[in-house]
Design an enzyme around this catalytic site. Structure first.
Site, PDB file in Angstrom:
ATOM      1  CG  LEU A  84      -1.960  -1.112   1.284  1.00 29.66           C
ATOM      2  CD1 LEU A  84      -2.744  -1.056   2.574  1.00 29.66           C
ATOM      3  CD2 LEU A  84      -2.900  -1.031   0.082  1.00 29.66           C
ATOM      4  N   GLY A  85       1.997   1.226   0.603  1.00 28.73           N
ATOM      5  CA  GLY A  85       2.791   2.441   0.670  1.00 28.73           C
ATOM      6  C   GLY A  85       3.810   2.363   1.786  1.00 28.73           C
ATOM      7  CD  GLU A  86       8.936   2.823   0.975  1.00 35.25           C
ATOM      8  OE1 GLU A  86       9.794   2.646   1.841  1.00 35.25           O
ATOM      9  OE2 GLU A  86       9.050   2.448  -0.203  1.00 35.25           O
ATOM     10  CB  ALA A  90       6.472   1.614   9.113  1.00 37.87           C
ATOM     11  CG  ASP A 200       1.612  14.145  12.735  1.00 37.80           C
ATOM     12  OD1 ASP A 200       1.778  15.287  12.260  1.00 37.80           O
ATOM     13  OD2 ASP A 200       2.045  13.122  12.196  1.00 37.80           O
TER      14      ASP A 200
END
Length: 661
Positions: A84-86, A90, A200
């Site tokens: 999915l992504g980074e 992680a 955040d």
């Protein structure tokens, strides 16, 4: 503890902090989205030299792809799906369970966890996120590990984030943003009720679920604010969203208001198309934030009501920002309000938004508030980080047993809010008891916020409000300022007599008792109360007891009481006093603020700002809910000269103390 592995464990070594290098990015910058893309906000970052860049790229390779079948020790198997992504250290993958249900698995390489501090941050994120359950917060499903990775299994949000929506749409309509804001405010209200600050909040961390409801994710910078501490001091966040008080670091500190600031940033960004302080250089962003230097572009018009709310949310002084309960009371929310967010909104502005009737908008607004938990009573179990949540019981594992799946009820000891902030007794070296007292700045802060909240609520019907029970507070009846030599002496209307000495310590002699109390100030530990016997006092207290007796005789011979005596309901100390040309202000350990004005009228604020007491020059005393006096404009039994003006002076004085502390 559950594990995921592709082959039998062989020669597994205990997890040890790596002793070289520094982590410039946090490990938890992954959140569940649909498409493979970077998770970082489109904000500038300082340029790096080639060596730093190569080092960063090398560390990112530590994130190993999970095996095709992840088998856990609890018997749950997951099939790895699409990448999915980074972000940071992680990577995120789809995971499918045996029933075919799909999740997002945030995968953190153990080798990227360089030290105990980084490990503690990850475990704290897991504990906080696992403890949350709200319709507008990404749902935490599970966590487990193998010899290479830690896996955090989350609800998958397939419709991407507000950041992707804004990139596609460029600007978002006010009716849609109203709907977004209600869902976001509902989630933040829940977080704050559990004493969690997100720290955040940004468009890239707020996702659309399959039904197009918004969900807040990424709790990597979240923190739990203990009951006895009103500030955090770590400088953290995303440049375009960071609040000015966060930039102040240890000299200022920050609290829940940083999330309120972030609401203003997101609202501005959605309506205008970019964050208000955006610049090519991060330092320029920070300078603009410190000065709240932004404007509303003429070529991108928004309503005056939207500007008013944004300006208040982006107040430089955090105490001037609306509280989370006050945000939805702004007139901007009375505009057109849709029933829900449509999937077509991801690419285009829906038709007919401004044609929604006023009556239907009011119904939609009420329904959305209800589904977002705005009307839900305050949560009674603030999140607490236990030591067991941060330390493994087994040397080869990283995740503690307290964070294991399905173990929440047995392992989490939630704090009873009725006990939060109350004095806690502990036996000290001489066998007497001591009591830790709540910090002054927290009392001032809470009282001021409650007074502000009541001012916003004074137009509501009293019959619909739950009024507090009110009783006359403990008062200072007599006082002598001899601080040029000894300190400040006072007598309470319980006849207890105390002296606040010049070294900030206090002795309080209890009326009709052989006991006296010492309130001792320690730089690092705060205030501690110790009980002793007057017939056998410690050596160091004998001289001070003589001074207390001297003042007692003087006040009894020369001064009159300002109110009738009362029986002692609780033990109360004077913590601090302030003298001005208009009044003398007393701050008491039970949270009461007493103001003796120069016209001889005295007003007390008590019960965390919910009750108000007036003592007339003729010693007549009356106590009422503050909301009642604000609504009526004065006291019912005998009017107070310039009553509302005096209350405004009191609120401003408490505000100054809260922010100065």
């Amino acid at each position: 503890m559950s594990f995921a592995r592709s082959q039998p464990f062989q020669h597994i070594q205990p997890l040890q902090p790596l002793n070289s290098g520094q982590l410039n990015n946090r490990v938890n910058n992954i959140t569940p989205v649909k498409a493979a893309r970077s998770f970082k906000e489109n904000v500038p970052v300082p340029t790096q030299d080639p060596k730093t860049k190569r080092k960063k790229e090398k560390l990112s390779t530590l994130c190993k792809t999970p095996p095709s079948i992840v088998r856990t020790r609890t018997g749950r198997d997951y099939r790895r799906g699409t990448f999915l992504g980074e972000g940071g250290f992680a990577r995120c993958f789809q995971m499918k369970d045996s029933s075919g249900k799909i999740y997002a698995a945030k995968t953190v390489a153990k080798a990227s966890i360089k030290n105990e501090k980084t490990k503690t941050k990850l475990l704290s994120e897991i504990k906080i996120h696992k403890s949350l359950k709200h319709p507008n917060i990404v749902n935490f499903v599970d966590c487990f590990e193998d010899d290479v990775n830690v896996y955090i299994l989350l609800e998958i949000c397939p419709n991407q984030s507000l950041m992707e929506l804004l990139k596609t749409r460029k600007r978002v309509s006010e009716p849609e943003v109203r709907f977004f804001m209600v869902q976001i405010v509902g989630a933040i209200k829940y977080l704050h009720s559990r004493r969690v600050i997100h720290r955040d909040l940004k468009l890239g961390n707020i996702f659309f679920d399959p039904k197009m409801n918004l969900k807040i994710g990424d709790f990597g910078l979240a923190s739990v604010l203990p009951a006895g501490d009103a500030r955090k001091y770590t400088i953290c966040g995303t440049p375009n969203y960071i609040a000015p008080e966060v930039l102040g670091g240890k000299t200022v500190g920050h609290s829940f208001e940083v999330d309120i600031w972030a609401i203003g940033i997101m609202m501005y960004a959605l309506l205008i198309g970019k964050p208000p302080f955006q610049a090519k250089d991060v330092q320029v962003i920070y300078e603009r934030i410190k000065k709240t230097e932004y404007s509303f572009p003429i070529d991108k018009p928004i309503s005056p009501e939207a500007k008013e709310l944004i300006q208040d949310l982006l107040s430089l002084n955090p105490l001037n920002r609306p509280t989370i309960d006050e945000v939805l009371q702004y007139s901007w929310f009375k505009g057109a309000f849709p029933e829900k967010t449509l999937e077509t909104s991801l690419s285009n502005t829906p038709q007919g938004l401004n044609e929604i009737s006023k009556a239907q908008s009011a119904i939609n607004f009420t329904n959305t508030k209800a589904s977002s938990g705005i009307y839900t009573p305050k949560v009674k179990n603030p999140v607490e980080i236990l030591r067991s949540d941060l330390h493994s019981e087994q040397p080869r594992t990283m995740l503690p047993q307290s964070l294991s799946p399905g173990d929440t009820k047995d392992k989490y000891q939630e704090v009873d809010p009725t006990q939060m902030g109350k004095p806690t007794r502990k036996v000290n070296f001489n066998g007497t008891y001591s009591t830790t007292i709540k910090r002054l700045n927290q009392i001032c802060f809470e009282t001021y916020q409650n007074m502000r909240r009541l001012e916003y609520s004074k137009h509501e019907m009293l019959d619909a409000m739950e009024l507090p029970s009110c009783e006359n507070p403990t008062l200072i009846s007599k006082w002598v300022d001899y601080s040029n030599k000894y300190g400040f002496s006072y007598q309470l209307n319980t006849d207890d007599i105390g002296v606040l000495f010049n070294d900030d310590n206090t002795i309080l002699r209890l009326h009709n008792s052989d006991k006296f109390l010492e309130l001792i100030y320690h730089e690092n530990e705060g205030w501690t109360c110790i009980e002793n016997s007057s017939s056998h006092p410690p050596t160091q207290a004998r001289k001070q007891l003589e001074i207390v007796d001297f003042f007692a005789k003087y006040m009894n011979s020369n001064l009159s009481n300002v109110s009738a005596n009362e029986d002692r309901k609780e033990t109360v100390f004077l913590r601090r006093y302030t003298r001005t040309s208009e009044y003398i202000m007393f701050e008491m350990t039970n949270g009461t603020f007493q103001f003796n004005f120069k016209d001889h009228h005295k007003i007390c604020i008590s019960k965390s700002g919910s009750a108000i007491t007036h003592i007339s020059p003729s010693r007549m005393i009356q106590t009422h809910p503050l909301i009642f006096i604000l609504k009526q404009g004065n006291f019912p039994s005998s009017e107070v000269p310039d009553c509302l003006e005096k209350i405004a002076v009191i609120k401003e004085a408490i505000k100054r103390k809260a922010f100065k502390e």
